[in-house]
Design a protein around this motif. Sequence first.
Motif, short mmCIF file in Angstrom:
data_model
loop_
_atom_site.label_atom_id
_atom_site.label_comp_id
_atom_site.label_asym_id
_atom_site.label_seq_id
_atom_site.Cartn_x
_atom_site.Cartn_y
_atom_site.Cartn_z
N ASN A 1 0.82 -1.22 0.00
CA ASN A 1 0.00 0.00 0.00
C ASN A 1 0.85 1.26 0.00
N LYS B 1 -14.37 9.65 1.74
CA LYS B 1 -13.91 8.30 1.45
C LYS B 1 -12.42 8.15 1.76
N GLY B 2 -12.02 6.91 2.08
CA GLY B 2 -10.61 6.62 2.28
C GLY B 2 -10.07 6.93 3.65
N LYS C 1 -5.62 -0.12 -4.02
CA LYS C 1 -6.90 -0.38 -3.35
C LYS C 1 -7.43 -1.80 -3.62
N TRP D 1 -2.20 1.30 -11.71
CA TRP D 1 -1.51 1.78 -10.52
C TRP D 1 -0.04 1.39 -10.52
N GLU E 1 -15.22 -2.92 2.87
CA GLU E 1 -15.19 -2.72 1.42
C GLU E 1 -15.15 -4.09 0.76
N THR F 1 -10.08 2.48 7.77
CA THR F 1 -9.41 1.25 7.35
C THR F 1 -9.72 0.14 8.35
N ASN G 1 -7.14 -5.86 1.03
CA ASN G 1 -7.79 -5.60 2.31
C ASN G 1 -8.13 -6.93 2.96
N ASP H 1 -2.46 3.82 -5.00
CA ASP H 1 -3.69 3.85 -5.79
C ASP H 1 -4.26 2.47 -6.08
#
Length: 621
Positions: A289, A399-400, A296, A611, A385, A403, A299, A294
């Motif tokens: 990360n 947003k973002g 994403k 990315w 997410e 976590t 997770n 970018d």
Amino acid sequence: MDLIKKLWRARKLILVVLIPLSLLPLPLIHPTSEACCAYVLIVTAVYWVSEAVPLGAAALVPAFLYPLFGVLKSSEVATEYCKDTTLLLMGVICLAASIEKWNLHKRIALRMVMIAGAKPGMLVLGFMCCTVFLSMWLSNTSTTAMVMPIAEAVLQQLISTGLPTVETNGTGRKASKASLGQLSLKQTNGHLPSVSRHTHYTLGHNQGLSFSGAQKVTHYTCSSSLVQTAISMPEPKKEKESKDSRYPTKRDHMICKCLSLSITYAATIGGLITITGTSTNLIFAEQFNNRYPDAKVINFGTWFIFSFPIAIILLLLTWVWLHFLFLGCNFRETCSLSKKRKTRREILSERKIHDEYIKLGPISYPEVVTGVFFILMTLLWFTREPGFVPGWTSLFQKKGYRTDATVSVLLGFLLFLIPARRPFSRAPRTTAGDGSAERDPDPMAPMITWKDFQNLMPWEIVILVGGGYALAAGCKVSGLSVWIGRQLEPMSGLPPWMVTLLACLLVSAVTEFASNPATLTVFLPILSALSETLQINPLHTLIPATMCVSFGVMLPVGNPPNAIVFSYGHVQISDMVKAGFGVNLIGVLVVMLAIMTWGVPLFNLTEFPEWAIDRNVTGSL
């Protein structure tokens, strides 16, 4: 010889001094940012691999060498030592402290073993399943340290019910010493019968003797006028161990080996399933990360979907491999759930497990609270997410910002506030630690205290992970990662699967002799640069390498769970090498299968992502 001995004792100090001095010409002759960063990287890597200094102390090397060589400012290096994953780990440790404090882990383990039964094959599988489950949420080392004492109690019960070899009594017949432990003498005449060393039983008049045989209980009553009567019970033929062995038979020794090794392997497998399962997963997630902000794509949910099938396949294949290696191929005999097929020893082992479970008493209020928090944390991680549907973070305008660390820290914080006693309860008792009931002087005592948290918090791992981030940041700023990528351009002709396989085999070999976190920290920047140079999706190499770095299972020094299991004395190094080689090979093949099949659509591995293109262009500039 004295000089050699003194040098050997001081080898670590010599290494600490000589390595920086011998490499010093590199930044002096080539005073570039790349050369200075390479110097720091090599020195830190050698300290990690050789363990000449503690891992946490070696991780601090970039904190002072980068500013000295002008690679990064001191303030910039400092920010690398505390990241989002540090908070994630702290929240998880709070939950782990509550699980351990209130013995929820022991209840789960014993219940799963009770379900599996005491047949050797099913017993091993039961312990492996509960170890995998616990290792998903706790560290591999903690899980092994928790489960091994339970397994050892079962193994000792197994050994005690089969002890001893058969000796010959005065009549020339065989009498079993093992039966001595099951003799129940009932005194009816004022004194107990005497038992000689040669298994003669001297019985007085009107004395009754109850004898428990190996297969069924047989009652003998001696009421005649004979002064002495020799009692013997034929035993089934067993494959004897050596005279000095502590195991009744070779098969018992094999069961002990199989169960012991299965726990350390299961702890490794369980750690693969979740991002927080092991420190190497955390290192990968944060470095990935950091390098590709970018992306994403990594997770808790995506990692679980990818790794859970791997863990299931690994669990079953590892069980089959250990069963074949130590118990043979007769799965019908060792895995039957039929009560008719159970021997007396297996029944006693089941009784021992059941007694341990009964000692825990009924489920307590703190255990219920811990279980609720455990389930809640998992659900919030999954639904943050999920990807295929909007997660709960979509309820917020910005947003973002949220976590997985947000969830774990919030729930971990609440454990310091929620009282461990049921509201309006009249029985202020706790069952923490050894399970003994003690009065709690504080009616509002929380679920966990700061001391409970400190006892489990692995600060060395936190600093080690921070040192890895600092090294990665230095490689990025100095341009060393781009230079490494250019040197690897000759490998551009290899197909992606071949590059991934070579990476997996390389890290699997290195991690047998070096710590897992240190190995991964060194290899991640190199493999990232290689993937960018070869125009391969970085996840194609990074995820398999991250998983394979955990397969250092061939030696006691490979990882702490191996050392814990080895310390119990049931296995030798040759056993670990033989079994570990098969597990290592199985692990690499299963990971390769996963990344080439369901990993492709999950992470879109057929294309070089945008990315990664943006990162590659920025790095080149």
